[in-house]
Write an enzyme that holds these catalytic residues in place. Structure first.
Site, PDB file in Angstrom:
ATOM      1  N   CYS A  82       3.790  19.167   7.353  1.00 33.16           N
ATOM      2  CA  CYS A  82       5.213  19.285   7.042  1.00 33.16           C
ATOM      3  C   CYS A  82       5.496  20.623   6.348  1.00 33.16           C
ATOM      4  O   CYS A  82       5.437  21.664   6.970  1.00 33.16           O
ATOM      5  CB  CYS A  82       5.668  18.086   6.212  1.00 33.16           C
ATOM      6  SG  CYS A  82       7.460  17.805   6.270  1.00 33.16           S
ATOM      7  N   HIS A 169       3.893  13.387   9.456  1.00 38.53           N
ATOM      8  CA  HIS A 169       2.960  12.893   8.440  1.00 38.53           C
ATOM      9  C   HIS A 169       1.938  11.925   9.047  1.00 38.53           C
ATOM     10  O   HIS A 169       2.203  10.728   9.163  1.00 38.53           O
ATOM     11  CB  HIS A 169       3.727  12.188   7.318  1.00 38.53           C
ATOM     12  CG  HIS A 169       4.527  13.114   6.472  1.00 38.53           C
ATOM     13  ND1 HIS A 169       4.008  13.747   5.367  1.00 38.53           N
ATOM     14  CD2 HIS A 169       5.813  13.548   6.588  1.00 38.53           C
ATOM     15  CE1 HIS A 169       4.932  14.518   4.818  1.00 38.53           C
ATOM     16  NE2 HIS A 169       6.036  14.417   5.541  1.00 38.53           N
ATOM     17  N   GLU A 171      -0.683  10.836   7.658  1.00 38.55           N
ATOM     18  CA  GLU A 171      -1.253   9.989   6.604  1.00 38.55           C
ATOM     19  C   GLU A 171      -0.470   8.704   6.382  1.00 38.55           C
ATOM     20  O   GLU A 171      -0.977   7.747   5.798  1.00 38.55           O
ATOM     21  CB  GLU A 171      -1.351  10.772   5.285  1.00 38.55           C
ATOM     22  CG  GLU A 171      -0.033  11.066   4.588  1.00 38.55           C
ATOM     23  CD  GLU A 171       0.691  12.307   5.094  1.00 38.55           C
ATOM     24  OE1 GLU A 171       1.601  12.777   4.395  1.00 38.55           O
ATOM     25  OE2 GLU A 171       0.354  12.788   6.197  1.00 38.55           O
ATOM     26  N   SER A 223      -2.319  -7.124 -19.353  1.00 34.94           N
ATOM     27  CA  SER A 223      -1.035  -7.663 -18.904  1.00 34.94           C
ATOM     28  C   SER A 223      -1.193  -8.891 -18.026  1.00 34.94           C
ATOM     29  O   SER A 223      -0.233  -9.606 -17.770  1.00 34.94           O
ATOM     30  CB  SER A 223      -0.273  -6.593 -18.119  1.00 34.94           C
ATOM     31  OG  SER A 223      -0.937  -6.304 -16.898  1.00 34.94           O
ATOM     32  N   GLY A 224      -2.409  -9.117 -17.517  1.00 38.41           N
ATOM     33  CA  GLY A 224      -2.618 -10.219 -16.587  1.00 38.41           C
ATOM     34  C   GLY A 224      -2.546  -9.781 -15.150  1.00 38.41           C
ATOM     35  O   GLY A 224      -2.872 -10.536 -14.233  1.00 38.41           O
ATOM     36  N   GLY A 225      -2.119  -8.535 -14.927  1.00 36.16           N
ATOM     37  CA  GLY A 225      -2.058  -7.988 -13.583  1.00 36.16           C
ATOM     38  C   GLY A 225      -3.425  -7.543 -13.098  1.00 36.16           C
ATOM     39  O   GLY A 225      -4.381  -7.433 -13.871  1.00 36.16           O
ATOM     40  N   THR A 226      -3.517  -7.263 -11.806  1.00 36.55           N
ATOM     41  CA  THR A 226      -4.782  -6.852 -11.201  1.00 36.55           C
ATOM     42  C   THR A 226      -5.341  -5.594 -11.845  1.00 36.55           C
ATOM     43  O   THR A 226      -6.525  -5.522 -12.183  1.00 36.55           O
ATOM     44  CB  THR A 226      -4.585  -6.604  -9.690  1.00 36.55           C
ATOM     45  OG1 THR A 226      -4.028  -7.764  -9.089  1.00 36.55           O
ATOM     46  CG2 THR A 226      -5.906  -6.276  -9.014  1.00 36.55           C
ATOM     47  N   ASP A 227      -4.482  -4.592 -12.034  1.00 36.99           N
ATOM     48  CA  ASP A 227      -4.950  -3.292 -12.520  1.00 36.99           C
ATOM     49  C   ASP A 227      -5.578  -3.386 -13.904  1.00 36.99           C
ATOM     50  O   ASP A 227      -6.661  -2.855 -14.140  1.00 36.99           O
ATOM     51  CB  ASP A 227      -3.799  -2.280 -12.532  1.00 36.99           C
ATOM     52  CG  ASP A 227      -3.134  -2.132 -11.181  1.00 36.99           C
ATOM     53  OD1 ASP A 227      -3.805  -2.405 -10.168  1.00 36.99           O
ATOM     54  OD2 ASP A 227      -1.952  -1.758 -11.128  1.00 36.99           O
ATOM     55  N   SER A 228      -4.888  -4.043 -14.831  1.00 37.26           N
ATOM     56  CA  SER A 228      -5.413  -4.105 -16.199  1.00 37.26           C
ATOM     57  C   SER A 228      -6.669  -4.973 -16.283  1.00 37.26           C
ATOM     58  O   SER A 228      -7.579  -4.684 -17.061  1.00 37.26           O
ATOM     59  CB  SER A 228      -4.344  -4.610 -17.176  1.00 37.26           C
ATOM     60  OG  SER A 228      -4.016  -5.956 -16.937  1.00 37.26           O
ATOM     61  N   LEU A 229      -6.745  -6.027 -15.451  1.00 33.78           N
ATOM     62  CA  LEU A 229      -7.928  -6.889 -15.474  1.00 33.78           C
ATOM     63  C   LEU A 229      -9.145  -6.169 -14.901  1.00 33.78           C
ATOM     64  O   LEU A 229     -10.243  -6.236 -15.466  1.00 33.78           O
ATOM     65  CB  LEU A 229      -7.656  -8.181 -14.698  1.00 33.78           C
ATOM     66  CG  LEU A 229      -8.799  -9.207 -14.666  1.00 33.78           C
ATOM     67  CD1 LEU A 229      -9.226  -9.591 -16.085  1.00 33.78           C
ATOM     68  CD2 LEU A 229      -8.390 -10.440 -13.880  1.00 33.78           C
TER      69      LEU A 229
END
EC number: 6.3.5.2
Length: 511
Positions: A82, A169, A171, A223-229
């Protein structure tokens, strides 16, 4: 690390990291660096190919990012995407026309030169995703046209110097054969070797955490989310009991979230400290309607809580966050040529000055990679595939000012949506689903009584990487059931809408 890499020069595109992800998916190490990185540094890198990213800028803008021409003398294959193609054309003496033939969305591409290695093993026409305001009017000398759409030159090359350009694009997942085009450039043109694996990177990350942290302690907002766990278990793998997980009840959480978070303590043997700061957070958000201000207030309050904990334990030196690539990308400031979409409290909402050092072990991974890491760490399905929940919580799903009444209303409505998704076996078929509460009231009738209550919006999307997303086409019968339950069971809502916006142009969250 001196592993040979494909280098992505970032001109500020929101897709720069996505390019890197596509290349890593095929097993090749990729680095993303700013376009203004000195040529001397680039020469000292072990690279097999260079990709010039897109940009929100126009090559005709006075402040348009540009490139040192000497980079083309390194005898390393280069692919411009691009804006990357437009800057190649401009630097080599071609003509780029400003705003002449804008194209956004899906277009059909036709190959003119099917022998080019870039389009090897591809049909002579297919669908691609365009997103450009400027177009190539005249290609430079010694370049040839490889492909076109009905409106523009879609690809060019200088085969001798191994310089290639794509106006579209590859990707983005909705570009047909995009993966094959990237493979052709990486393997057939750059002759890159497979040298990257997720498992190898995990070992490296654990070693880096050990080396960086040493005997110091780390606190992490869970937080209980995937990332923080995932972040918590990865750090625990490195430093064991020196990780202190802090669960801050902001009062902006999903219904019964505190109980679910505390269950993780026993499931994964985590050291979790519970702090109820709901009153403080709500007071600080009083009369605040601007989403950016809400995010920054919440970010500062989190840090204040964590810094008070450090006063109790002088050995705590690091604040860990589950920041991932898409968080970083969407929070880039205009100073780095990338159009800022929104700040995430993980990266854009923290105060400039804080006593804790930042530890972000996941900030080079995309969401699907985070899930794979979680699988390797033994995280259960119900935790690993839980729908993402933003750090600022319901504060950015309540449009406008946040009040306790609105929080209560939204918690109940959102819980009904989640319940029905599980009842109808739809929860794990959708990547993210939630309810937004609008600051808009409308007239309704319930039991012969006039009502004047809030409007709720259901938002459900499917996505691979959260960089692009499509709204989920749910059955009308399901939407009817959810709408009926919300209106009848939640006091304060008398109208429910369904958001059918894709990303782009919309973001997944409303704020």
């Amino acid at each position: 690390m001196n592993t040979q890499a494909i280098l992505v020069l970032d001109f500020g595109s929101q897709y720069s990291q996505l390019i890197a992800r596509r290349i890593r998916e095929i097993g090749v190490y990729t680095k993303v660096i700013p376009y203004y990185t000195p040529l001397k540094e680039i020469k000292n890198m072990n690279i097999s190919g260079i990709i010039l990213s897109g940009s929100p800028a126009s090559v005709y803008s006075k402040e348009a990012p540009t490139l040192n021409m000497e980079i083309f003398n390194l005898k390393i294959p280069i692919l411009g995407i691009c804006y990357g193609m437009q800057i190649i054309v401009k630097l080599f003496g071609g003509l780029v026309s400003k705003d002449s033939k804008q194209e956004y969305g899906s277009s059909e591409i036709f190959l003119r030169d099917e022998k080019s290695l870039l389009f090897s093993e591809l049909p002579n026409k297919f669908q691609i995703i365009m997103s450009h305001g400027d177009s190539i009017e005249k290609i430079p000398d010694n370049f040839k046209q490889l492909a076109f759409t009905k409106n523009c030159i879609a690809s060019i090359s200088n085969e001798t110097q191994k310089i290639y350009g794509l106006q579209f694009h590859p990707e983005v997942t909705h570009s047909e054969f995009g993966d094959q085009i990237i493979k052709n450039f990486v393997f057939k043109i750059c002759q890159a070797q497979i040298n990257w694996s997720l498992e190898g990177n995990l070992e490296t990350i654990v070693k880096k955490i050990k080396l960086k942290v040493g005997s110091k302690k780390v606190i992490l907002g869970l937080s209980g989310g995937t990332d923080s766990l995932v972040c918590a278990l990865l750090i625990k793998k490195a430093i064991n009991e020196n990780l202190i997980c802090v669960f801050v009840n902001t009062g902006l959480l999903r219904k019964n979230e505190d109980k679910k978070i505390l269950e993780l303590k026993h499931q994964y043997d985590l050291n979790i400290k519970y702090i109820d700061a709901s009153t403080k957070f709500l007071n600080r958000l009083k009369n605040i309607s601007d989403p950016e201000e809400k995010r920054k207030i919440i970010g500062k309050e989190f840090v204040d809580v964590f810094e008070k904990i450090t006063l109790e334990d002088q050995n705590i030196e690091y604040l860990a966050q589950g920041t991932i690539y898409s968080d970083v990308i969407e929070s880039k400031s205009k100073d780095s040529s990338s159009s800022k979409i929104k700040s995430h409290h993980n990266v854009g909402g923290l105060p400039d000055k804080m006593s804790l050092k930042l530890l972000e072990p996941l900030n080079e991974f995309f969401k699907d990679e985070i899930i794979q890491i979680g699988i390797n760490l033994g995280i259960k399905k119900e935790s690993l595939y839980r729908h993402p929940f933003p750090g600022p919580g319901l504060a950015i799903r309540i449009i406008g000012e946040v009040t306790q009444e609105k929080i209560n209303i939204l918690q109940e409505a959102d819980n009904i949506l989640t319940e029905e998704l599980f009842i109808n076996d739809l929860y794990y078929q959708i990547r993210q689903a939630f309810v937004v509460l609008l600051p808009v009231k409308s007239v309704g009738v319930m039991g012969d009584q006039r009502t004047y209550e809030y409007t709720a919006v259901i938002r459900c999307v499917n996505t691979q990487d959260f960089m692009t997303a499509e709204w989920t086409e749910l059955p009308y019968s399901f939407l009817k059931k959810v709408s009926s339950r919300i209106i009848n069971e939640v006091r304060g809502i008398n109208r429910v809408c369904y958001d059918i916006s894709s990303k782009p142009p919309s973001t997944i969250e409303w704020e």
